[in-house]
Design a protein around this motif. Structure first.
Motif, mmCIF file in Angstrom:
data_model
loop_
_atom_site.group_PDB
_atom_site.id
_atom_site.type_symbol
_atom_site.label_atom_id
_atom_site.label_comp_id
_atom_site.label_asym_id
_atom_site.label_seq_id
_atom_site.Cartn_x
_atom_site.Cartn_y
_atom_site.Cartn_z
ATOM 1 N N ASP A 1 0.534 -1.385 -0.194
ATOM 2 C CA ASP A 1 -0.107 -0.101 0.036
ATOM 3 C C ASP A 1 0.795 1.439 0.106
ATOM 4 O O ASP A 1 0.328 2.284 -0.170
ATOM 5 C CB ASP A 1 -1.129 -0.068 1.342
ATOM 6 N N GLY A 2 2.069 1.228 0.134
ATOM 7 C CA GLY A 2 3.029 2.363 0.158
ATOM 8 C C GLY A 2 3.296 3.156 1.426
ATOM 9 O O GLY A 2 3.856 3.941 1.718
ATOM 10 N N PHE A 3 2.517 2.534 2.479
ATOM 11 C CA PHE A 3 2.432 3.257 3.543
ATOM 12 C C PHE A 3 3.891 3.542 4.235
ATOM 13 O O PHE A 3 4.445 4.463 4.828
ATOM 14 C CB PHE A 3 1.434 2.705 4.822
ATOM 15 N N ILE A 4 4.382 2.194 4.330
ATOM 16 C CA ILE A 4 6.120 1.804 4.804
ATOM 17 C C ILE A 4 6.801 2.861 4.240
ATOM 18 O O ILE A 4 7.677 3.387 4.990
ATOM 19 C CB ILE A 4 6.346 0.746 4.964
ATOM 20 N N ASN B 1 -7.280 -0.233 9.431
ATOM 21 C CA ASN B 1 -8.487 0.236 9.078
ATOM 22 C C ASN B 1 -8.573 0.326 7.769
ATOM 23 O O ASN B 1 -9.465 0.657 7.172
ATOM 24 C CB ASN B 1 -8.347 1.709 9.779
ATOM 25 N N PHE B 2 -7.253 0.411 6.758
ATOM 26 C CA PHE B 2 -7.421 0.600 5.357
ATOM 27 C C PHE B 2 -7.096 -0.826 4.517
ATOM 28 O O PHE B 2 -7.662 -1.135 3.943
ATOM 29 C CB PHE B 2 -6.418 1.747 5.023
ATOM 30 N N THR B 3 -5.932 -1.376 4.901
ATOM 31 C CA THR B 3 -5.186 -2.243 4.191
ATOM 32 C C THR B 3 -5.797 -3.673 4.269
ATOM 33 O O THR B 3 -6.471 -4.357 3.308
ATOM 34 C CB THR B 3 -3.551 -2.345 4.292
ATOM 35 N N ARG C 1 -9.268 -4.286 2.932
ATOM 36 C CA ARG C 1 -9.379 -4.558 1.417
ATOM 37 C C ARG C 1 -8.673 -5.803 0.762
ATOM 38 O O ARG C 1 -9.184 -6.496 -0.222
ATOM 39 C CB ARG C 1 -8.580 -3.198 0.841
ATOM 40 N N THR C 2 -7.545 -5.963 1.401
ATOM 41 C CA THR C 2 -6.772 -7.366 0.550
ATOM 42 C C THR C 2 -6.538 -8.271 1.854
ATOM 43 O O THR C 2 -5.469 -9.041 1.411
ATOM 44 C CB THR C 2 -5.524 -6.883 -0.064
ATOM 45 N N GLY C 3 -6.901 -8.250 3.005
ATOM 46 C CA GLY C 3 -6.528 -9.150 3.943
ATOM 47 C C GLY C 3 -5.292 -9.063 4.545
ATOM 48 O O GLY C 3 -4.535 -8.020 4.340
ATOM 49 N N PHE C 4 -4.534 -9.909 5.211
ATOM 50 C CA PHE C 4 -3.300 -10.103 5.841
ATOM 51 C C PHE C 4 -2.675 -11.240 5.643
ATOM 52 O O PHE C 4 -3.270 -12.202 5.296
ATOM 53 C CB PHE C 4 -3.457 -9.480 7.299
ATOM 54 N N MET D 1 -1.556 5.187 -4.632
ATOM 55 C CA MET D 1 -2.473 5.578 -5.648
ATOM 56 C C MET D 1 -3.007 4.296 -6.545
ATOM 57 O O MET D 1 -4.170 4.135 -6.788
ATOM 58 C CB MET D 1 -1.956 6.672 -6.680
ATOM 59 N N ARG D 2 -2.122 3.582 -6.962
ATOM 60 C CA ARG D 2 -2.289 2.354 -7.451
ATOM 61 C C ARG D 2 -2.886 1.322 -6.749
ATOM 62 O O ARG D 2 -3.919 0.681 -7.204
ATOM 63 C CB ARG D 2 -0.798 1.700 -8.073
ATOM 64 N N TYR D 3 -2.666 1.175 -5.515
ATOM 65 C CA TYR D 3 -3.381 0.203 -4.638
ATOM 66 C C TYR D 3 -4.712 0.710 -4.410
ATOM 67 O O TYR D 3 -5.641 -0.015 -4.370
ATOM 68 C CB TYR D 3 -2.493 0.120 -3.282
#
Length: 245
Positions: free
Chosen positions: A19-22, A80-82, A85-88, A231-233
């Motif tokens: 997700d780009g957060f890191i 709350n976001f990732t 949407r796509t699990g862990f 943005m892509r994610y």
């Protein structure tokens, strides 16, 4: 079959970066640390030793506080976001993962510096090392950080880490060329008698400034990559996953 399994394992490792957060968080942290260092260098009137000891302690505290804040923010964003949407993969963020993230980030910053200093002192005289340090220090950091990024990218199958590594290398090379164009301080071959002389201090200050600039450049590269990845994610996963009833 083994190749497919290996690729799946690599993608699982790289899921933290999906997700780009890191990358954004690491980039902001680099910029904050570099900004603090550069501002302190240009505003402090204290003698070098006193300033260095003071700023080292302050940077250590700043890093600790920043790490805690970053981990808490990432934890909340992932929850709350990732993950909706796509699990862990292999559970959510654990204390062990947080410790490893902090340890690897510290090693990413410190090991290249220690290695460069040790290799240079063994290869040539102390005076030559100190005189040319504003050049080789940022270039060496760019090379080593670039190599570490490439290895991390291969380990996690994150191909964007390759162009990030190339940009960081170019940043270090550009800073080294800029320092060379400014001219090198005239450090005597035998610096033991005047270890904190004006020319030695000039070389050290310019090297620390170079480290600050390459940290800022690397931080901007990380932030840019993280924003593009986010943005892509976000485009691929606009809504949290819901099961059809």
């Amino acid at each position: 079959m083994n190749v497919q399994i290996d690729n799946a394992v690599k993608r699982a490792r790289g899921y933290w970066f999906v997700d780009g957060f890191i990358e954004i968080a690491a980039g902001v942290l680099f910029v904050v640390l570099a900004g603090f260092l550069l501002v302190s260098m240009n505003t402090s009137q204290a003698p070098f030793i006193s300033w260095f000891l003071s700023v080292t302690g302050k940077v250590a505290i700043l890093k600790l506080v920043s790490f805690v804040v970053v981990v808490l923010i990432l934890w909340r964003l992932k929850d709350n976001f990732t993950y909706p949407r796509t699990g862990f993969v292999r559970g959510k963020i654990t204390a062990t993962q947080i410790f490893m993230f902090i340890k690897n980030l510290i090693l990413f910053l410190l090991l290249p510096i220690v290695g460069l200093l040790a290799a240079s002192l063994l290869a040539t005289s102390t005076g030559s090392v100190l005189s040319s340090m504003p050049i080789w220090f940022p270039i060496g950091l760019g090379i080593l950080w670039g190599v570490l990024l490439i290895l991390a990218g291969e380990w996690m199958s994150l191909h964007r880490f390759r162009w990030m590594a190339a940009l960081i290398l170019l940043t270090g090379l550009g800073i080294g060329i800029w320092q060379w164009a400014m001219g090198l301080p005239d450090v005597p071959s035998n610096t033991q008698a005047d270890l904190l002389g004006p020319s030695v201090l000039e070389s050290i200050n310019r090297s620390l400034s170079s480290m600050g600039f390459i940290l800022i450049g690397s931080g901007i590269i990380f932030i840019f990559s993280g924003v593009l990845t986010f943005m892509r994610y976000r485009a691929e996963n606009p809504q949290p996953y819901t099961e059809d009833v």
